[in-house]
Design a protein around this motif. Structure first.
Motif, PDB file in Angstrom:
ATOM      1  N   ILE A 275      47.782  61.013  59.582  1.00 21.55           N
ATOM      2  CA  ILE A 275      46.495  61.509  60.080  1.00 21.55           C
ATOM      3  C   ILE A 275      46.633  62.058  61.489  1.00 21.55           C
ATOM      4  O   ILE A 275      46.084  63.116  61.829  1.00 21.55           O
ATOM      5  N   TYR A 279      46.319  65.949  63.256  1.00 18.50           N
ATOM      6  CA  TYR A 279      45.588  66.298  64.462  1.00 18.50           C
ATOM      7  C   TYR A 279      46.366  67.336  65.269  1.00 18.50           C
ATOM      8  O   TYR A 279      45.799  68.288  65.806  1.00 18.50           O
ATOM      9  N   ASN A 283      43.148  70.196  64.155  1.00 15.96           N
ATOM     10  CA  ASN A 283      42.153  69.148  64.396  1.00 15.96           C
ATOM     11  C   ASN A 283      40.726  69.662  64.211  1.00 15.96           C
ATOM     12  O   ASN A 283      39.809  69.305  64.935  1.00 15.96           O
ATOM     13  N   GLU A 285      37.032  70.364  62.226  1.00 12.23           N
ATOM     14  CA  GLU A 285      36.076  69.505  61.516  1.00 12.23           C
ATOM     15  C   GLU A 285      36.360  69.503  60.013  1.00 12.23           C
ATOM     16  O   GLU A 285      36.251  68.476  59.350  1.00 12.23           O
ATOM     17  N   THR A 287      39.270  69.790  58.564  1.00 10.28           N
ATOM     18  CA  THR A 287      40.415  68.908  58.328  1.00 10.28           C
ATOM     19  C   THR A 287      39.990  67.449  58.382  1.00 10.28           C
ATOM     20  O   THR A 287      40.428  66.628  57.557  1.00 10.28           O
ATOM     21  N   ARG A 288      39.136  67.122  59.338  1.00 14.84           N
ATOM     22  CA  ARG A 288      38.664  65.742  59.461  1.00 14.84           C
ATOM     23  C   ARG A 288      37.931  65.301  58.203  1.00 14.84           C
ATOM     24  O   ARG A 288      38.143  64.196  57.695  1.00 14.84           O
ATOM     25  N   LYS A 289      37.076  66.177  57.680  1.00 17.75           N
ATOM     26  CA  LYS A 289      36.344  65.842  56.457  1.00 17.75           C
ATOM     27  C   LYS A 289      37.290  65.686  55.281  1.00 17.75           C
ATOM     28  O   LYS A 289      37.133  64.788  54.447  1.00 17.75           O
ATOM     29  N   GLU A 299      34.234  59.596  58.144  1.00 17.50           N
ATOM     30  CA  GLU A 299      34.739  60.591  59.099  1.00 17.50           C
ATOM     31  C   GLU A 299      34.927  59.991  60.491  1.00 17.50           C
ATOM     32  O   GLU A 299      35.816  60.403  61.238  1.00 17.50           O
ATOM     33  N   ILE A 302      38.374  58.675  60.968  1.00 17.73           N
ATOM     34  CA  ILE A 302      39.356  59.732  61.264  1.00 17.73           C
ATOM     35  C   ILE A 302      39.210  60.157  62.722  1.00 17.73           C
ATOM     36  O   ILE A 302      40.207  60.347  63.426  1.00 17.73           O
ATOM     37  N   ARG A 303      37.974  60.264  63.186  1.00 13.55           N
ATOM     38  CA  ARG A 303      37.741  60.678  64.567  1.00 13.55           C
ATOM     39  C   ARG A 303      38.336  59.661  65.545  1.00 13.55           C
ATOM     40  O   ARG A 303      38.948  60.024  66.544  1.00 13.55           O
ATOM     41  N   TRP A 306      42.016  59.976  65.672  1.00 12.58           N
ATOM     42  CA  TRP A 306      42.400  61.188  66.397  1.00 12.58           C
ATOM     43  C   TRP A 306      42.233  61.040  67.914  1.00 12.58           C
ATOM     44  O   TRP A 306      42.598  61.933  68.663  1.00 12.58           O
TER      45      TRP A 306
END
Length: 315
Positions: A275, A279, A283, A285, A287-289, A299, A302-303, A306
């Motif tokens: 993960i 990043y 990085n 949004e 990709t985060r989803k 999410e 993940i944030r 990151w």
């Protein structure tokens, strides 16, 4: 003998410094001369249509084009008076101008009428209004409503999101807005009835029966809805507490059931490394989803992964 338009052309071109003496003595004649010159300026010299003039018209605009004397002496330096006198056929409304005439927003009916006119002119829908004041283009009307009611905020009129909901209730009562439809309304405005109606309406839209609500509810269910803040602040993201409030039934025996807790998945160290590598690559949004779906986590997880300040031991 030169006509007034010929004189005005000469002034605009710089060949003449000013209008002849006594041009602006009579109010009636001065206003008529202003009208003739201003119409020439807009339609022939600048070739502006209605919308272009409205977007640029203010006091400085008229001063720039050498009509300051009649504008100041007989039109109170009011751009709205200028445009309505020169172009009555355009039916310009005060709220359309960059600077509205003084006193326009001192009356709630003016705010309501202007808002409704804007709403109809731009073919806005109920959904557009719910999306937010900026998205709907209503910020100036909401700001006027705040200023008119500034005593309610002790002078802090620019930092109270609740005014948008109040404004909509006053201006568009026929839309029958519900408080739970808005993401930025503070808990102070929610009555117990609002809260019950909001959550039950949410479950109704999901077509869940009471038994299905109890079976399927989890703490992440409201994250992307207008109920998220309320669920967090009032119920501390406790599903059992919420259900007890909604159904007026004790849920003590259910507090430890898995379905009342947020579904969790423990990420392996290698998952976290992957993960974080993503990043470095992308990085965004999106990709985060995508990662949240892939690893079956929220999410926000993940944030947090990151967050580079926590990367001390994984490089």
């Amino acid at each position: 003998m030169q006509t007034i338009i010929e004189i005005y052309k000469s002034i605009l071109s710089g060949r003449t410094n000013r209008f002849p003496n006594y041009t602006w003595e009579s109010e009636e004649e001065s206003i008529q001369i202003f009208k003739v010159c201003f119409r020439y300026l807009v339609t022939e010299r600048l070739k502006f249509d209605r919308e272009e003039l409205i977007s640029k018209l203010n006091a400085n605009f008229i001063f720039k084009y050498k009509l300051s004397t009649p504008f100041s002496n007989f039109l109170s330096s009011n751009p709205y008076k200028a445009v309505t006198i020169a172009f009555p056929e355009w039916r310009v409304e005060p709220w359309e101008l960059k600077t509205v005439p003084s006193g326009t927003w001192d009356n709630i009916n003016n705010i309501k009428n202007a808002s409704i006119q804007y709403y109809k002119k731009n073919n806005l829908s109920r959904t557009d209004l719910i999306n937010g004041e900026r998205e709907a283009g209503l910020s100036r009307f909401v700001a006027a409503y705040r200023r008119l009611n500034q005593n309610k905020t002790n002078g802090d009129i620019d930092n109270d999101p609740d005014y948008y909901f109040e404004y909509l209730k006053v201006v568009f009562p026929y839309h029958n807005f519900r408080i739970w439809e808005f993401k930025r309304v503070s808990i102070d405005l929610w009555s117990d009835q609002d809260i019950k109606e909001g959550f039950l309406d949410f479950f109704h839209e999901l077509k869940w029966s009471k038994s299905e609500v109890i079976e399927k509810i989890h703490r992440d269910l409201f994250d992307k809805t207008g109920l998220a803040y309320l669920f967090k602040v009032k119920f501390k993201r406790n599903c059992a507490a919420l259900l007890e409030f909604l159904y007026n039934e004790p849920m003590k025996d259910m507090r430890n059931l898995r379905v009342l807790r947020a579904p969790k998945r423990k990420l392996l160290p290698n998952d976290i490394r992957v993960i974080r590598e993503m990043y470095k690559i992308n990085n965004s949004e999106k990709t985060r989803k995508s990662l949240a779906v892939k690893y079956k986590v929220h999410e926000s997880t993940i944030r947090n992964i990151w967050n580079r300040s926590t990367w001390k031991n994984i490089e």
